[in-house]
Design an enzyme around this catalytic site. Structure first.
Site, PDB file in Angstrom:
ATOM      1  CB  ILE A 153      -0.753   0.161   1.204  1.00  0.00           C
ATOM      2  CG1 ILE A 153      -0.060  -0.220   2.728  1.00  0.00           C
ATOM      3  CG2 ILE A 153      -2.434  -0.780   1.022  1.00  0.00           C
ATOM      4  CD1 ILE A 153      -0.970   0.225   4.006  1.00  0.00           C
ATOM      5  CG  ASP A 154      -0.439   4.035  -3.302  1.00  0.00           C
ATOM      6  OD1 ASP A 154       0.943   3.192  -3.516  1.00  0.00           O
ATOM      7  OD2 ASP A 154      -0.640   4.338  -3.787  1.00  0.00           O
ATOM      8  CE  LYS A 155       7.022   8.959   2.656  1.00  0.00           C
ATOM      9  NZ  LYS A 155       7.612   9.728   2.580  1.00  0.00           N
TER      10      LYS A 155
END
Length: 332
Positions: A153-155
């Site tokens: 999952i994105d930062k």
């Protein structure tokens, strides 16, 4: 990819290659300044290093001096070698572990944490933290004692992730994801309110032809992507909405891209969101203040469910929204 000639050793492993022609207005410019102007995604120091590493040709000849002065009509060819990930090191970083057994972990990842080391983020990542937490518990993924990252999952997205400890479990999870046998839902806060209140968004996702840093729904090519959404709450008289998204596929930035494509980008999204002042002025004063400090996409991986690849137990997990998201929703 252009042919840079047999003398340019790095070309064989090049990730990107550029060929640029010097124009009249650019004559007598320093080589590094010319490249920095033409290739803003690369820093000037990075470009200078590439020049001294023999990654650049001018009219077929290697040039190693960043202060070389250019002439009109010259052909400048630059090869950017593929970046090599640094070897991850174990770091004592706190983790919010929702579930753990000898085969896998479920992590509630905070926003701001990168999943895997990469250029620019060599430490402080989830992988660094897992190496410290698990140590010898990792039985080897592909022959290496490391965590089995099945999905990311994105930062700046918070929420649930599953990580494998063993090669057998890793392969089982990969198969579940490939067969879309993983239940995942996300909560997001978007601008406006979708009509209809629930529905299905389908559109192939690929690299944006206008901005290579972004993904986009593309008319040709790309990868098939399907997102199901449902409006959970209309906020601020319709200025924004809390929605749930469930994924049939797992493409890069899928929810962010599909909601933007549908006309309802996520609040706070620095890459895809439209944080126009007119939209912000339509929010309550408390929300306007909150938006000044809310610097990430309003997205949380809320639920995760699957059949355990080893024990065959049915697992379902849910996580509370992060504090910053709760505060944003309350302000709306």
């Amino acid at each position: 990819m252009p042919d840079f000639g047999t003398n340019l050793d790095t070309n064989r492993n090049a990730e990107q290659a550029y060929t640029l022609i010097v124009e009249e207005a650019e004559k007598k410019l320093r080589l590094d300044k010319f490249l920095a102007d033409r290739l803003p995604d690369l820093s000037r120091s990075r470009l200078q290093a590439l020049i001294t590493q023999k990654c650049l040709l001018i009219d077929g000849a290697i040039i190693e001096t960043p202060n070389y002065r250019l002439k009109v009509g010259q052909s400048v060819s630059l090869s950017v070698p593929q970046a090599v990930d640094p070897e991850p090191v174990a770091q004592d970083i706190p983790l919010d572990i929702v579930f753990e057994d000898p085969y896998l972990l479920i992590i509630n990842k905070p926003s701001g944490m990168v999943v895997h080391p990469a250029p620019g983020n060599s430490d402080g990542t989830l992988v660094n933290a897992l190496l410290y937490h698990c140590g010898e518990d990792f039985k080897g993924i592909g022959g290496v004692k490391r965590p089995g990252i099945v999905h990311r999952i994105d930062k700046d997205t918070s929420g649930l992730m599953v990580v494998a400890k063993t090669d057998e479990c890793h392969q089982g999870l990969v198969q579940l994801f490939a067969a879309h046998d993983i239940e995942r839902s996300y909560n997001a806060v978007v601008w406006g309110y979708p009509k209809p209140a629930s529905g299905r968004i389908e559109g192939n996702i690929g690299r944006s032809p206008k901005n290579r840093k972004k993904m986009a729904v593309v008319p040709r090519g790309g990868k098939a992507a399907i997102t199901h959404y449902k409006t959970l709450q209309i906020l601020s008289s319709g200025a924004a909405s809390l929605i749930e998204c469930r994924l049939e596929t797992g493409r890069t930035h899928q929810i962010r891209v599909h909601m933007t494509h549908s006309g309802h980008p996520l609040l706070g999204d620095p890459l895809y969101g439209s944080q126009s002042q007119s939209r912000i002025r339509n929010l309550p004063s408390a929300a306007q203040e909150k938006m000044k400090s809310f610097e990430r996409q309003a997205l949380h991986a809320k639920t995760l469910g699957f059949i355990h690849p080893i024990t065959k137990e049915e697992l379902t997990f849910s996580s509370e929204l992060s504090i910053d998201l709760k505060d944003l929703i309350n302000s709306l």
